[in-house]
Every structure is written in structure tokens, then in C-alpha cells.
Design an enzyme around this catalytic site. Structure first.
Site, PDB file in Angstrom:
ATOM      1  N   ASP A 164       0.721  -1.066   0.091  1.00 61.56           N
ATOM      2  CA  ASP A 164       0.108   0.036   0.163  1.00 61.56           C
ATOM      3  C   ASP A 164       0.592   0.711  -0.272  1.00 61.56           C
ATOM      4  O   ASP A 164       0.605   1.735  -0.435  1.00 61.56           O
ATOM      5  CB  ASP A 164      -0.723   0.095   0.732  1.00 61.56           C
ATOM      6  CG  ASP A 164      -1.624  -1.004   1.342  1.00 61.56           C
ATOM      7  OD1 ASP A 164      -2.019  -1.448   0.097  1.00 61.56           O
ATOM      8  OD2 ASP A 164      -3.120  -1.213   2.193  1.00 61.56           O
ATOM      9  N   ASP A 190      -2.064  -2.537  -9.447  1.00 64.39           N
ATOM     10  CA  ASP A 190      -1.500  -1.577  -8.850  1.00 64.39           C
ATOM     11  C   ASP A 190      -0.955  -0.748 -10.373  1.00 64.39           C
ATOM     12  O   ASP A 190      -0.121  -0.673 -11.139  1.00 64.39           O
ATOM     13  CB  ASP A 190      -0.081  -2.666  -9.291  1.00 64.39           C
ATOM     14  CG  ASP A 190      -0.318  -3.496 -10.252  1.00 64.39           C
ATOM     15  OD1 ASP A 190      -1.892  -4.236 -10.871  1.00 64.39           O
ATOM     16  OD2 ASP A 190       1.158  -3.976 -10.245  1.00 64.39           O
TER      17      ASP A 190
END
Length: 238
Positions: A164, A190
Site C-alpha cells: 500500500d 497496481d
């Protein structure tokens, strides 16, 4: 009371003025020349630009059926004549609160909670607007899509918390190291996207390579080691 007020002598003028500038709260009488209040409400509710406007219909006490019709057409509230200034202001304040809440919910629905960037839904809306503008004026438009290389390996090796952090760091770079006119968003997982108005393929490719090199310099640390990341970037232009 601190409100900026726009007035219109009839429904036709009101709709013309609202095309130039939307209003949070709209007070609308039923009986007006050229276009009655019911038709104004119909047209406003059919226009997405005024979906958040709070419509207060002004009616006489004897017009119960008109109040019902107005509410069914999309009015949010009814104000019965004669009314006091205190009641009018109270209803306007109530309407303003509803509008603020709607706008807040709408804003939150378009923001990615992890990175703070616009989300895919917001990106697709913005891209459509920019594409239409590019077509209309014959200007170039480019889009970059960024994908973190081997992101699953980062999560598996260092944990999702650090994964994260990687995404947040990329988002911060897209927000601070690009032009004000550019539009970064998180596409999902992503993947990130960046809309580049007025950029042709050559300048978009240069922007992509600059981003790629910036991200390659990122340094992430765990308690035992440090690591870097790379991204692959696709470039598309029209």
C-alpha cells in the site's frame, strides 16, 4: 443572509440563466408567464447538470393537488404562500445542507480511498470530456497507463501494508510531479493512468520516461532491507 441570489422573471429566463450558472437551491412559483413551474421542474430534472439542485416549489394554500404534482415531478419541498421570511430561510438552509451532503457523497464516490486520487469511474468521465474537447478543437490528447512490475511479489515478500505504501508513493508522485493540467487517477489494483491534454505522442513518451525514471529512484525500507520498484508505462495518443 450571505446567499448570492439570481432572479428570473419567468421560467424561460430562469432556464437560460441556469445554463450559464447552476444554483444550489431553486425557488420556483407555479403560475408564471410563458412557462409554468411544472415545466421548469420537468426540464431541470431532465438535465444532469442540475441533478443536485434543491427545488422548492411555491404554491398557494388551496393548491394541494399542485403541490402533489410538483413533488411527483421532482420538487424537493413546497413553500405555501403566504410565508414568513423566517420559514423561507429555514427551508433554504435545509436545502443547502442536503445539497452539500449530495456533493460530498458524489465526491467521495469518485475518489480512491487508498491513494486519494480520482478512481476509475472519475477517470472515464474525465477522459470522455477531454476526448470530446480534443476532437472539437483538433488538439492532441495522450494517456499513460502505469503498471507496477511484479507487484504481487512485493505484497508476498514484504506484506500488503508495504505494498500500500508503494501505491501511495506513486500516487503522490503523480500528483506533485506532473503539470496542473494533467489528470492522474488510480485505474485499479497496481495500475495508474495519467491524462495529458495538449500532448502528442512524442511529448507523452517523454513524460512517461520521466515518470519511469523518477519512480525507479524511490527507496523503500523494511526492518531488514531496502528495495526499489519499476513500472511499465503504455502510451496512447490521438
Amino acid at each position: 443572509q450571505g446567499y448570492r441570489v439570481i432572479t428570473a422573471k419567468d421560467g424561460v429566463v430562469a432556464l437560460e440563466k441556469l445554463e450559464e450558472e447552476s444554483a444550489d437551491v431553486i425557488l420556483c412559483d407555479i403560475m408564471m408567464p410563458r412557462m409554468d413551474g411544472f415545466e421548469v421542474i420537468r426540464k431541470l430534472r431532465a438535465n444532469p447538470s442540475h441533478k443536485n439542485s434543491y427545488l422548492i416549489l411555491i404554491t398557494a394554500k388551496s393548491q394541494e393537488s399542485d403541490r402533489v404534482t410538483g413533488l411527483e415531478l421532482g420538487a424537493d419541498d413546497c413553500l405555501i404562500k403566504p410565508f414568513s421570511l423566517i420559514e423561507l430561510l429555514a427551508r433554504i438552509r435545509a436545502g443547502s445542507r442536503v445539497v452539500r451532503y449530495k456533493k460530498q457523497i458524489e465526491h467521495e464516490a469518485l475518489i480512491d480511498s487508498l491513494t486519494g486520487l480520482p478512481n476509475r469511474r472519475a477517470f472515464e468521465k474525465k477522459l470522455e470530456e477531454e476526448f470530446d474537447r480534443a476532437q472539437r478543437y483538433g488538439h492532441p490528447l495522450s494517456v499513460l497507463i502505469l503498471d507496477v512490475d511484479d507487484f504481487k511479489k512485493i505484497n508476498d515478500t514484504y506484506g500488503h501494508h508495504l505494498g500500500d505504501n508503494v501505491l501511495r508513493k506513486i500516487a503522490e508522485n503523480l500528483q506533485t510531479k506532473t503539470r496542473r493540467s494533467d489528470y492522474p487517477a488510480r485505474y485499479g489494483g497496481d495500475e495508474f493512468v495519467l491524462i495529458l491534454p495538449e500532448d502528442n505522442m512524442k511529448s507523452a513518451y517523454q513524460a512517461a520516461d520521466k515518470l519511469r525514471l523518477q519512480i525507479k529512484e524511490f527507496d523503500f525500507k523494511t526492518s531488514t532491507e531496502a528495495f526499489s520498484i519499476t513500472v511499465s508505462i503504455g502510451v496512447s495518443s490521438t
